[in-house]
Design a protein around this motif. Structure first.
Motif, mmCIF file in Angstrom:
data_model
loop_
_atom_site.group_PDB
_atom_site.id
_atom_site.type_symbol
_atom_site.label_atom_id
_atom_site.label_comp_id
_atom_site.label_asym_id
_atom_site.label_seq_id
_atom_site.Cartn_x
_atom_site.Cartn_y
_atom_site.Cartn_z
ATOM 1 N N MET A 183 0.853 -1.185 0.000
ATOM 2 C CA MET A 183 0.000 0.000 0.000
ATOM 3 C C MET A 183 0.892 1.239 0.000
ATOM 4 S SD MET A 183 -2.983 1.106 2.721
ATOM 5 C CE MET A 183 -1.893 1.346 4.123
ATOM 6 N N MET A 184 0.731 2.060 -1.023
ATOM 7 C CA MET A 184 1.549 3.264 -1.150
ATOM 8 C C MET A 184 0.748 4.471 -0.661
ATOM 9 S SD MET A 184 3.450 4.903 -4.468
ATOM 10 C CE MET A 184 4.452 3.434 -4.652
ATOM 11 N N ILE A 185 1.262 5.153 0.358
ATOM 12 C CA ILE A 185 0.582 6.328 0.902
ATOM 13 C C ILE A 185 0.999 7.565 0.114
ATOM 14 C CG2 ILE A 185 0.335 7.802 2.936
ATOM 15 C CD1 ILE A 185 0.577 5.302 4.650
ATOM 16 N N GLN A 186 0.003 8.309 -0.327
ATOM 17 C CA GLN A 186 0.220 9.528 -1.110
ATOM 18 C C GLN A 186 -0.185 10.737 -0.277
ATOM 19 O OE1 GLN A 186 1.438 9.429 -4.264
ATOM 20 N NE2 GLN A 186 1.419 7.200 -4.432
ATOM 21 N N THR A 187 0.407 11.889 -0.587
ATOM 22 C CA THR A 187 0.152 13.117 0.167
ATOM 23 C C THR A 187 -0.842 14.009 -0.555
ATOM 24 O OG1 THR A 187 2.368 13.053 1.124
ATOM 25 C CG2 THR A 187 1.231 15.175 1.169
ATOM 26 N N ILE A 188 -1.776 14.553 0.217
ATOM 27 C CA ILE A 188 -2.583 15.688 -0.227
ATOM 28 C C ILE A 188 -1.957 16.894 0.462
ATOM 29 C CG2 ILE A 188 -4.891 16.682 -0.419
ATOM 30 C CD1 ILE A 188 -5.949 13.850 0.485
ATOM 31 N N PRO A 189 -1.156 17.678 -0.242
ATOM 32 C CA PRO A 189 -0.411 18.743 0.438
ATOM 33 C C PRO A 189 -1.345 19.756 1.092
ATOM 34 C CG PRO A 189 0.442 18.368 -1.784
ATOM 35 C CD PRO A 189 -0.851 17.618 -1.683
ATOM 36 N N ALA A 190 -0.942 20.254 2.236
ATOM 37 C CA ALA A 190 -1.722 21.280 2.927
ATOM 38 C C ALA A 190 -2.096 22.396 1.959
ATOM 39 C CB ALA A 190 -0.911 21.847 4.091
ATOM 40 N N ARG A 191 -3.382 22.767 1.963
ATOM 41 C CA ARG A 191 -3.910 23.874 1.157
ATOM 42 C C ARG A 191 -4.041 23.547 -0.323
ATOM 43 N NH1 ARG A 191 -3.229 28.646 4.520
ATOM 44 N NH2 ARG A 191 -1.838 28.189 6.258
ATOM 45 N N HIS A 192 -3.849 22.278 -0.717
ATOM 46 C CA HIS A 192 -3.912 21.893 -2.125
ATOM 47 C C HIS A 192 -4.826 20.691 -2.324
ATOM 48 C CE1 HIS A 192 -0.362 24.469 -2.091
ATOM 49 N NE2 HIS A 192 -0.526 24.602 -3.394
ATOM 50 N N GLY A 193 -5.012 20.316 -3.586
ATOM 51 C CA GLY A 193 -5.907 19.213 -3.916
ATOM 52 C C GLY A 193 -5.228 18.117 -4.704
ATOM 53 N N LYS A 194 -5.914 16.971 -4.774
ATOM 54 C CA LYS A 194 -5.459 15.813 -5.554
ATOM 55 C C LYS A 194 -6.686 15.143 -6.153
ATOM 56 C CE LYS A 194 -0.931 15.030 -4.883
ATOM 57 N NZ LYS A 194 0.042 14.573 -5.839
ATOM 58 N N ALA A 195 -6.538 14.608 -7.354
ATOM 59 C CA ALA A 195 -7.599 13.842 -8.002
ATOM 60 C C ALA A 195 -7.088 12.446 -8.314
ATOM 61 C CB ALA A 195 -8.067 14.533 -9.281
ATOM 62 N N VAL A 196 -7.948 11.446 -8.115
ATOM 63 C CA VAL A 196 -7.568 10.040 -8.269
ATOM 64 C C VAL A 196 -8.662 9.322 -9.047
ATOM 65 C CG1 VAL A 196 -6.990 7.921 -7.025
ATOM 66 C CG2 VAL A 196 -6.434 10.139 -6.011
ATOM 67 N N ARG A 197 -8.257 8.524 -10.024
ATOM 68 C CA ARG A 197 -9.230 7.681 -10.731
ATOM 69 C C ARG A 197 -9.380 6.353 -9.997
ATOM 70 N NH1 ARG A 197 -10.468 9.477 -15.932
ATOM 71 N NH2 ARG A 197 -9.073 11.126 -16.731
ATOM 72 N N LEU A 198 -10.622 5.954 -9.730
ATOM 73 C CA LEU A 198 -10.908 4.667 -9.107
ATOM 74 C C LEU A 198 -11.755 3.828 -10.038
ATOM 75 C CD1 LEU A 198 -11.918 5.453 -5.387
ATOM 76 C CD2 LEU A 198 -9.689 4.720 -6.253
ATOM 77 N N ALA A 199 -11.418 2.553 -10.152
ATOM 78 C CA ALA A 199 -12.268 1.610 -10.887
ATOM 79 C C ALA A 199 -13.323 1.067 -9.937
ATOM 80 C CB ALA A 199 -11.420 0.472 -11.446
ATOM 81 N N SER A 200 -14.438 0.658 -10.484
ATOM 82 C CA SER A 200 -15.504 0.074 -9.674
ATOM 83 C C SER A 200 -14.934 -1.048 -8.808
ATOM 84 C CB SER A 200 -16.600 -0.479 -10.590
ATOM 85 O OG SER A 200 -17.627 -1.065 -9.837
ATOM 86 N N GLY A 201 -15.227 -1.001 -7.512
ATOM 87 C CA GLY A 201 -14.734 -2.007 -6.574
ATOM 88 C C GLY A 201 -13.463 -1.622 -5.850
ATOM 89 N N GLN A 202 -12.709 -0.657 -6.379
ATOM 90 C CA GLN A 202 -11.510 -0.208 -5.675
ATOM 91 C C GLN A 202 -11.901 0.636 -4.464
ATOM 92 O OE1 GLN A 202 -9.099 1.735 -8.841
ATOM 93 N NE2 GLN A 202 -7.447 0.391 -8.112
ATOM 94 N N ALA A 203 -11.031 0.651 -3.463
ATOM 95 C CA ALA A 203 -11.270 1.465 -2.271
ATOM 96 C C ALA A 203 -10.110 2.421 -2.068
ATOM 97 C CB ALA A 203 -11.444 0.583 -1.037
ATOM 98 N N ILE A 204 -10.417 3.542 -1.431
ATOM 99 C CA ILE A 204 -9.395 4.520 -1.105
ATOM 100 C C ILE A 204 -9.527 4.876 0.372
ATOM 101 C CG2 ILE A 204 -10.795 6.542 -1.784
ATOM 102 C CD1 ILE A 204 -8.117 7.646 -3.032
ATOM 103 N N GLU A 205 -8.392 4.906 1.049
ATOM 104 C CA GLU A 205 -8.342 5.241 2.468
ATOM 105 C C GLU A 205 -7.861 6.683 2.599
ATOM 106 O OE1 GLU A 205 -6.825 2.527 5.915
ATOM 107 O OE2 GLU A 205 -5.084 3.581 5.071
ATOM 108 N N VAL A 206 -8.628 7.504 3.298
ATOM 109 C CA VAL A 206 -8.277 8.906 3.517
ATOM 110 C C VAL A 206 -7.814 9.038 4.965
ATOM 111 C CG1 VAL A 206 -9.046 11.286 3.298
ATOM 112 C CG2 VAL A 206 -10.145 9.499 1.927
#
Length: 196
Positions: A1-24
């Motif tokens: 599992m690779m942890i990615q950063t949402i930098p303070a004060r900024h945004g990120k967009a991620v494509r998910l396929a049906s059935g995939q999960a994302i942990e925030v």
């Protein structure tokens, strides 16, 4: 599992396929993460808090609840939540006009522009700002129905897992709000990981 950063004060967009999960991950415990989800074939078809409230019969979703689009179709499922379960579905994303009303004379980074920039990073041009799911945001409702800009009730490392009910684009903003108490006064990085 690779942890990615949402930098303070900024945004990120991620494509998910049906059935995939994302942990925030609320790494600091004090960071609100504005969250949107869009159908990739039509960005005008997106997650809607007002439709989600109606379909779940609740002010905020709980574990096991589905998040719905503005066409009342499932888009995400709230699969796990280690936080207090307090997430806002009422407040609009902050924008440049919000900060002007709060007294900012200069440009202030904001969640609305973060969403637009994050989608642009995927080559998508979209400027309509739907109501986000404000993860970890505390907006208590008083007995007289006044809304309070509350302090964060979560702890460092609290996590929410969202599972895609269909192919979608999920957009996050580590909210830049540093004037009201909602981020504990200091925006910080948040993190996410795609779980598969």
């Amino acid at each position: 599992m690779m942890i990615q950063t949402i930098p303070a004060r900024h945004g990120k967009a991620v494509r998910l396929a049906s059935g995939q999960a994302i942990e925030v991950i609320n790494s600091s415990g004090t960071q609100v993460v504005d969250t949107w989800a869009f159908c990739p074939e039509d960005l005008d078809h997106h997650m809607s808090m007002m439709h989600t409230r109606v379909e779940n019969g609740r002010l905020m979703p709980a574990v096991g609840h589905t998040l719905y689009t503005n066409r009342r179709e499932p888009i995400l499922v709230l699969e796990a939540d280690t936080s207090s379960g307090i997430h806002d579905t009422i407040m609009a994303a902050c924008d440049r006009w919000r900060y002007e009303r709060l007294g900012c004379a200069e440009y202030h980074r904001n969640c609305a522009d973060n969403m637009i920039e994050a989608l642009a990073d995927l080559g998508l041009d979209f400027h309509h700002i739907p109501q986000p799911l404000n993860l970890f945001m505390n907006i208590p409702i008083e007995q007289d129905f006044a809304l309070v800009q509350g302090t964060p009730p979560s702890k460092a490392g609290d996590k929410v897992v969202l599972r895609a009910a269909r192919d979608c684009i999920v957009v996050f903003s580590a909210c830049p709000q540093d004037i009201t108490p909602i981020n504990g006064g200091l925006p910080t990085d948040a993190h996410y990981a795609i779980l598969g």
